[in-house]
Write a protein that holds these residues in place. Sequence first.
Motif, PDB file in Angstrom:
ATOM      1  N   GLU A 196      37.126  61.523 110.449  1.00 15.15           N
ATOM      2  CA  GLU A 196      36.286  62.085 109.393  1.00 15.15           C
ATOM      3  C   GLU A 196      35.117  61.150 109.084  1.00 15.15           C
ATOM      4  O   GLU A 196      35.038  60.055 109.631  1.00 15.15           O
ATOM      5  CB  GLU A 196      37.146  62.337 108.156  1.00 15.15           C
ATOM      6  N   SER A 197      34.234  61.589 108.199  1.00 15.75           N
ATOM      7  CA  SER A 197      33.055  60.764 107.910  1.00 15.75           C
ATOM      8  C   SER A 197      33.459  59.358 107.522  1.00 15.75           C
ATOM      9  O   SER A 197      34.410  59.162 106.770  1.00 15.75           O
ATOM     10  CB  SER A 197      32.202  61.348 106.784  1.00 15.75           C
ATOM     11  N   HIS A 253      34.383  65.562 114.368  1.00 16.69           N
ATOM     12  CA  HIS A 253      35.356  65.601 113.292  1.00 16.69           C
ATOM     13  C   HIS A 253      36.341  66.727 113.559  1.00 16.69           C
ATOM     14  O   HIS A 253      37.310  66.894 112.842  1.00 16.69           O
ATOM     15  CB  HIS A 253      34.633  65.867 111.967  1.00 16.69           C
ATOM     16  N   SER A 309      45.657  70.311 108.102  1.00 14.42           N
ATOM     17  CA  SER A 309      44.500  70.665 107.281  1.00 14.42           C
ATOM     18  C   SER A 309      43.637  71.743 107.920  1.00 14.42           C
ATOM     19  O   SER A 309      42.765  72.307 107.269  1.00 14.42           O
ATOM     20  CB  SER A 309      43.625  69.434 107.041  1.00 14.42           C
ATOM     21  N   THR A 352      48.787  72.108 104.653  1.00 13.14           N
ATOM     22  CA  THR A 352      49.393  70.875 104.161  1.00 13.14           C
ATOM     23  C   THR A 352      48.291  69.817 104.103  1.00 13.14           C
ATOM     24  O   THR A 352      48.150  69.007 105.007  1.00 13.14           O
ATOM     25  CB  THR A 352      50.506  70.394 105.097  1.00 13.14           C
ATOM     26  N   ALA A 353      47.462  69.913 103.077  1.00 14.95           N
ATOM     27  CA  ALA A 353      46.318  69.009 102.960  1.00 14.95           C
ATOM     28  C   ALA A 353      46.783  67.564 102.787  1.00 14.95           C
ATOM     29  O   ALA A 353      47.899  67.317 102.333  1.00 14.95           O
ATOM     30  CB  ALA A 353      45.468  69.430 101.769  1.00 14.95           C
ATOM     31  N   ILE A 354      45.933  66.622 103.174  1.00 14.00           N
ATOM     32  CA  ILE A 354      46.224  65.209 102.923  1.00 14.00           C
ATOM     33  C   ILE A 354      45.737  64.905 101.509  1.00 14.00           C
ATOM     34  O   ILE A 354      44.563  65.131 101.208  1.00 14.00           O
ATOM     35  CB  ILE A 354      45.480  64.306 103.922  1.00 14.00           C
ATOM     36  N   PRO A 355      46.597  64.406 100.636  1.00 19.10           N
ATOM     37  CA  PRO A 355      46.126  64.108  99.272  1.00 19.10           C
ATOM     38  C   PRO A 355      45.174  62.903  99.276  1.00 19.10           C
ATOM     39  O   PRO A 355      45.154  62.137 100.239  1.00 19.10           O
ATOM     40  CB  PRO A 355      47.417  63.780  98.514  1.00 19.10           C
ATOM     41  N   GLY A 356      44.418  62.769  98.193  1.00 13.89           N
ATOM     42  CA  GLY A 356      43.574  61.592  98.036  1.00 13.89           C
ATOM     43  C   GLY A 356      42.366  61.584  98.949  1.00 13.89           C
ATOM     44  O   GLY A 356      42.001  62.594  99.519  1.00 13.89           O
ATOM     45  N   ALA A 357      41.744  60.418  99.075  1.00 11.59           N
ATOM     46  CA  ALA A 357      40.518  60.263  99.847  1.00 11.59           C
ATOM     47  C   ALA A 357      40.592  58.970 100.657  1.00 11.59           C
ATOM     48  O   ALA A 357      41.395  58.091 100.338  1.00 11.59           O
ATOM     49  CB  ALA A 357      39.332  60.234  98.890  1.00 11.59           C
ATOM     50  N   PRO A 358      39.763  58.852 101.710  1.00 13.98           N
ATOM     51  CA  PRO A 358      39.782  57.618 102.515  1.00 13.98           C
ATOM     52  C   PRO A 358      39.458  56.390 101.673  1.00 13.98           C
ATOM     53  O   PRO A 358      38.801  56.503 100.632  1.00 13.98           O
ATOM     54  CB  PRO A 358      38.698  57.859 103.566  1.00 13.98           C
ATOM     55  N   ARG A 402      47.668  57.511 101.223  1.00 14.88           N
ATOM     56  CA  ARG A 402      47.675  58.967 101.361  1.00 14.88           C
ATOM     57  C   ARG A 402      48.867  59.467 102.179  1.00 14.88           C
ATOM     58  O   ARG A 402      48.998  60.660 102.421  1.00 14.88           O
ATOM     59  CB  ARG A 402      46.388  59.443 102.046  1.00 14.88           C
TER      60      ARG A 402
END
Lengths: 331, 362
Positions: free
Chosen positions: A45-46, A217, A261, A274-280, A295
């Motif tokens: 991801e970015s 991505h 995702s 089943t999204a990944i919670p939180g952020a990088p 995460r």
Amino acid sequence: MSVAEPLLTVQDLEVQFKTDEGIVRAVNGISYEVKAGASVGLVGESGCGKSVSSLALMRLIPQPAGRIVNGRIRFQGNDMLALSQAEMREIRGKHIAMIFQDPMNSLNPVLTIGRQIDEAQTLHLGVNAKEARRRTIDLLDIVGIPSPADRANDYPHQLSGGMQQRAMIAMAISCQPALLIADEPSTALDVTIQAQVIELLARLRRDLKMAVILITHDLALVAGFCEQVMVMYAGYVVESAPAREVFRNPRHPYTLGLMGSIPKITGDRRARLTAIPGAPPNMVHLPPGCPFAARCPFVLEECRAALPALASVGLNHLARCIVDVKTGKPR
Amino acid sequence: MKPVAAAATSTPGQDQNGPLLDVRNLVKYFPIVRGAIIRRQVGSVRAVDGVSFTISAGETLGLVGESGCGKTTTGSAIMQLERPTSGEVIFAGRDLVRLSREQQRAVRRQMQMIFQDPYGSLNPRMSVGKIIEEPLLVHRLYGPRSERRDRVHQLLELVGLSATFAVRYPHEFSGGQRQRIAFARALAVQPSFIVCDEPVSALDVSIGAQIINLLQDLQEQLGVAYLFISHDLKVVRQVSHRVAVMYLGKIVETAPSDQLYPRPLHPYTRALLSAVPVADPEVESKRRRVILTGDVPSPANPPSGCRFHPRCPWAQARCGAEEPPLTAVDRGHAVACHFWNDIEAAGGVPPVRSNGHPAKPT
């Protein structure tokens, strides 16, 4: 250059940027090989370092903020980090070519596309203007631009996004490079045009026996195009394996999360993602342990203490995780 | 927590009093103007050219198509951000096109919009609390200040953010968090309908999945209906009960998601679906692609007859002469193609064309 040596070898590559907030550790020691004619996917991801790590191959890291602080890059037997600027210019465009996400920003708006493609050839191949134009028209034909002799006299703005990207590809392959780095080549394009561009790249790779590093991505894009896949997270390679293996048998929780995702095109539509919670994590303040720990649904106490090694989990299959994602227990 | 919008009614698509939104023959042309001294109209861009659909309470309609197909203009014409050239937009029984600005404002409280760019759609100089409170003030829904503050906190928590974020500013948040703030703002006035224009396209995959889940959770809790505009067929399938496929200002096919994806009938839908990359090398190596040649023509000068015919691998003489109407073929499934029947009978395999460009398997 020995016969067995791969086209490209990257070892322990580390790239950092100085910013007002502190040092951004964009790439934190990645190693891989690309064999002649191979296709490697770099997925993440970015901000995961996928683009920066390939800009480093071309020694195009913005100076002086950015710096390759460690690592070795060998390409066709050359130590890329020891070459002079003049020698690098010889390699860029001729032996390694690159295409970017946004063709409109990569093409010079005040020169015709024919002129721009001619230029690469007169510069690198030493052909005269007439010969260069003959080759350019042929190249435009190869990448599927209709009436190539007329289109060569068009300016970039006269072409659609898909056609601009084709022109970029024509320019990239004009000197028959051994390696093409394609950085999100189809992301700015519509779905049907994206399929055309990816199909074109696959065909050119076969016909020109050129190795391709596809940076994207989109995990799904890699599935159809690449033999080898590397998944990056926070400047680290977290998983590396043959494409089929990554999709059939993902071993890093981040890869699993990424797959969960992506909405499916078949199967039960009512199942939630089943999204990944939180952020990088913030790349200035990377945690001491696994960068994905915050995460990760499988996280253990040890994960936060020390960075797991990129360890073998199967044939040609590496994962930077101490947990077996199938059992949730330490391996 | 008190309900933020009308509670979820029965299953979507089952209203007794007709649909929540009924769009009839919606047309939006943009004039092409030439001349510096004497301005004159030399043509028009036919962005939306006769689009009809309905959305029931609590339902999601996915509007899918490529750039320039008119899907965003359709959204703004429904919201009356662009005055439609003609057609009707009947929301809760009232035709918005015929209402005065003042009357529109009252109806628009029930209609909100989420935009693609979470960086451009939030005012950087307002705190998050002010951003979410603003629609309450605009629509004169305010009670005492403390009540408004409670409401802002409640909305933040509803979209999965901490109530303490109210005093912070947009630049402190990531794209995904900003999109949550945009949802909180939209929900402040208890809308029954939200236009979501590419709400996850600017976000990373893992963050986009969070927003998709939020969107679905909110629909379950609040019964809000969505028009979900996107170019991404996978995302559209995930969120939509029904899907309409647009091409050059027209709907070419519409069906419930569960019918459209396993059984696309229009050649354009077939091509779109076959172009979607699938995260499975096995599937990718076996699939047959319908690769379209050429680009989307200009909506200022759309092709005669079926607008898709110049790119259609199955096109015949009739397609260039006669425009196919959107015709019902199955329950809730309609398609605008003269030959959908023959194409389906032939297994959807494109014929080899006379110009020597067969649709190749990839």
